[in-house]
Motif scaffolding. Sequence first.
Motif, short mmCIF file in Angstrom:
data_model
loop_
_atom_site.label_atom_id
_atom_site.label_comp_id
_atom_site.label_asym_id
_atom_site.label_seq_id
_atom_site.Cartn_x
_atom_site.Cartn_y
_atom_site.Cartn_z
N PHE A 129 -3.00 30.69 97.74
CA PHE A 129 -2.63 31.32 98.85
C PHE A 129 -3.48 33.25 98.82
N GLY A 162 0.24 29.79 93.83
CA GLY A 162 1.00 29.23 94.20
C GLY A 162 1.21 28.22 93.07
N LEU A 168 12.05 28.76 88.03
CA LEU A 168 12.44 30.17 88.62
C LEU A 168 12.67 29.89 90.55
N SER A 169 12.89 30.06 90.90
CA SER A 169 12.67 30.38 91.92
C SER A 169 11.54 31.01 92.54
N GLY A 170 10.89 30.96 93.14
CA GLY A 170 9.42 31.44 93.29
C GLY A 170 8.06 31.16 91.97
N SER A 171 8.78 30.15 91.53
CA SER A 171 7.53 29.30 90.36
C SER A 171 6.40 28.83 90.71
N GLY A 172 7.00 27.93 91.69
CA GLY A 172 5.63 26.97 92.65
C GLY A 172 5.86 26.34 92.76
N LYS A 173 7.69 25.63 92.43
CA LYS A 173 7.79 24.08 92.36
C LYS A 173 7.98 23.08 94.31
N SER A 174 7.65 23.91 95.43
CA SER A 174 7.97 23.50 96.19
C SER A 174 6.22 23.78 96.95
N THR A 175 5.60 24.35 95.97
CA THR A 175 4.09 24.31 96.83
C THR A 175 3.92 23.06 96.25
#
Lengths: 343, 669
Positions: free
Chosen positions: A16, A44, A63-70
């Motif tokens: 990003f 990301g 964990l949250s922010g680790s880039g899974k959704s990305t």
Amino acid sequence: MNSSVKLSCRGVWKIFGSGAEDFLQKHNNKPSSHDLKNAHLVGGVRDANIDIHSGEIFVIMGLSGSGKSTLVRCLSRLIEPTGGEILFDGQDLLKASDKEMIEIRRHKMGMVFQHFALLPHLTVLGNVAFPLEVQGISKEKREQQAQSIIELVGLKGKESFYPRELSGGQQQRVGIARSLAVEPEIWFLDEPFSALDPLIRREMQDEFIRLQNVLKKTIVFITHDFEEAIRLADRIAIMKDGKIIQIGTPEELVINPATSYVAEFTQHIPRAKVLTAGLLKAAFDSSVETAGTLPHDAIIADVADQVEKSDKPFAITGPEGTPIGLLTREMVLDVLVGREVVL
Amino acid sequence: MIASVRNMIPAMGPIKGAKIFWILALLTSVFFYIEGKGLFPKWMFKIPRKSQLPIKKYFSSFMEWLVEDANFGFFTFKEMTRSFSWLLDVPLSFSTSLLSTGFLEGQGSQAVQILPPLSWIAVIAVVIAMGHYARDWKLAAFIGGCFLYLAVFGQWDSAMVTLASIVIAVPFGVIGGLFLAIAAYRSPTFEKCISPVLDLMQTIPVFAYLVPILFLFGFGPVAAMIATIIYAMPPMTRIAIMSLKGVPGELSDFGNMAGCTKRQLMWKVLVPSATSGLMVGVNQVIMLSLNMVIIASMIGAGGLGYDVLSSLRRLDIGGGLEAGVGIVVLAIALDRLSQAFATRPDPIHSDIPQTLIRRHPWTVTVTIIAIVTLVLGLVIPPIQSYPGVMELGVGTSLAEFVKWININYFDTLEGYKTFVLVYFMVPVKLVLLKMPWAWTILLLSVAAWQLGGVRLLALTLSLCLFILATGMWEKAMITVYLCGVSVIIACVFGIPIGIVAAENQRFGRIAQVMIDTLQTLPSFVYLIPVVMLFRVGDFSALVAVVLYAIAPAVRYATHGIQQIPPALIEAGVTSGCTKRQLLFKIKLPLALPEILLGLNQTIMLALSMLVITALVGTRDLGQEVYIALTKADTGRGLVAGLSIAFIAIIADRMIAAGSKKAKQRLGLG
Ligand SMILES: Nc1ncnc2c1ncn2[C@@H]1O[C@H](COP(=O)(O)OP(=O)(O)O)[C@@H](O)[C@H]1O
Ligand SMILES: [Mg+2]
């Protein structure tokens, strides 16, 4: 094995920030965290390589922010990756035109979202039929098709309700039904149960397992909950700061954590819930009298009662059905009380 | 304004050097004031005509070129404006026929009515139906009552002409705004381009729009319609961009995953999901259109606005008040109705099988009423149009009442007026006029630099120089003075009211209703009572501006206090603050950023109202625009209009920077 790979990604990057592509090329597709930081860019997803096989549940955990959704959005190209390739049935998605992408998504992909993403102005029926509507399928046909999926997820009788009239669990059932409406070949679920209460979450996991037993889809399942991952996964990928640290079956992760980071997740997981009889077995000795046979992939916790009751060991059968080892009561007890086991 | 900026500076923080500078500046200003203008050459107060930049002329000749010679290859500019006019004329004449004149065959006085307009009963039935559909019977009765008032009190015909314009202007404004917003949503570059244009359009005073439109489109309802649409579109665009961006990312992700094309994604996913936000925009468009349709009576929109305007010109107190009350009633009815639509509860499922009549009960009823009254109206005229003999004229009694007030309270009113003029308004005016422009610009620049750094300094300086170079400085100072005194008075009353409203629930509710009502009224309406009680002049302008601009001062103060986290107040209570200490040591400082935003809004509203008060005889930039309007002098109108916009922009940016600083200092993100 290679023939059954449904979706695979090779060297996928998502950075990003402005000038990300030039940056990636300048650093030879291998920028370090340090390089990223100096260029004020966010990594990301960093150099992801995975193969997802037909019919498996592939869980991405982090964990949250680790880039899974990305990462999962790169796989469906909702986010344009900065570099790498994504092969779906051997076709590189990143080279597909917009039109081809629309066709692929219309017929072969389905996705479930963390916050359900239901359309507030449509009823349950309208929501589930929506993916068929955009394909231009006639109202009668699409509603008939939607109806049968609504029944499959147990929402019969709620067809004319609006989303906000439903509970969280019911709303996610709608989300699930909607993503299955087009009978996708690959099914993405981005933390589908994270927004639900723990009891409902458990119930939905059971429901999910039941559905998968019927449907046998290829699944990419995102979660931040390691226990959920263990329960559902055939294989798990652990992510941290955009990087995939380790990929393996739940058992492999528990026995052989690649880093101390992975070990931190696994150490609180009861071994009995992960280890299989095939892994634990002692060498087969045909002279020993056995109480019966157990398959090599039986989870210890599931067979513990049975083994513990009998004073004779059980024979463990391999994939071909021939005995390959023995499982004794002592071995099971060691696992259950958490003694160090030698494998 | 300088005074208020000056007051703000010490509060900004412990800048020692700055404090000394402002104390010295204050002393110097006092010195200039006492010594008078003799201290400086004349050009320090008024730029001689021959050294002014001929920007007015450029504008005027550009407009002339547009109208006379501009040719875009396939069509000329004139053809373009003509086709615009035609595009609007068709629906406008339809709605005017439907609501007011009936459908005519033939031209002018030989025209024969082939179909009468909707009967008054049918119109009232329609609004009652909409009220019930949008909320409940209570609202339906209220809206019906408002329209019945218009019929009974003889305002029907004018109100319908006004309504006919609104009915057409609103869809154009809404759809135009939505399309601009969609383009901006899709292309960040486009958004970057239109965003400053939207800013400017919202700060240019309404009259300034009218001048070029009058020049391009001539005098008449269509020109008025165009002005209305242009005026009402920017807020819709802004709200629509915000609502589209506010749709959760998951929903657009879902749309893409379902395989939507770009168009399907917009119209089937994003726009429906953004509806509640968009409806707020629609309400805005309706209220702004009403405001503008009234003002646009100056360039040929008929209806209630025209009645007010001509009454004001004839000094017909009764007629002006009647039409004014008519506008108020119409405004409140439209506002309540469109707000009810905006907050309509979402649909609930129903299991009953639906027939046509069941699904659209109101459409069917209203259609039947319209047809029945049409047929019956041909035989029994009172059914078609409300009978004149049953109309109640309140004009004369209202005029009597005003006369009575003026006779009995003349001395009291005059006393207030003189007091405020002599002890407040005139001194402020003199201070501003006695400062040479170089000094004023210097002080403004320093303030800009302290608040917002080099960029704000450059902006302030160049905008000031534009005003100076076009020869508008003196008039601009009068504008600043009128705006300044109005804003100070609005704040002196408004902020305490807002604070009390936040502390006391019952008072808060009453204040809320009053502020809401004040805000729905078109700006024109404020002039009527003011002129009647105080006649023309600066004081009348002051009162009208204060009434119009006080709302945000109250509202933001209330909100500022209410949004303070309860934990902070509890901390104050447990550490033993008295109520007074709580207010002055905790609540007010924490509410300061919000209060500053309210101040900002108050200034914007004051400036926009100030232009309209040119009608009651001020001598500022507003008057300049007004004169340009009567002479259709585009150059003059635009330069004066831009000068007002620039004053607004300078004030806006400075206060925004101040508010940001205050927020940072308080650690409020
Ligand atoms: N559009 C974006 N622009 C900049 N950074 C982003 C954007 N989207 C995600 N990120 C960053 O990428 C990282 C991974 O985010 P995400 O994939 O949402 O994590 P997860 O789903 O594992 O919680 C986060 O640090 C987030 O801040
Ligand atoms: Mg996520």
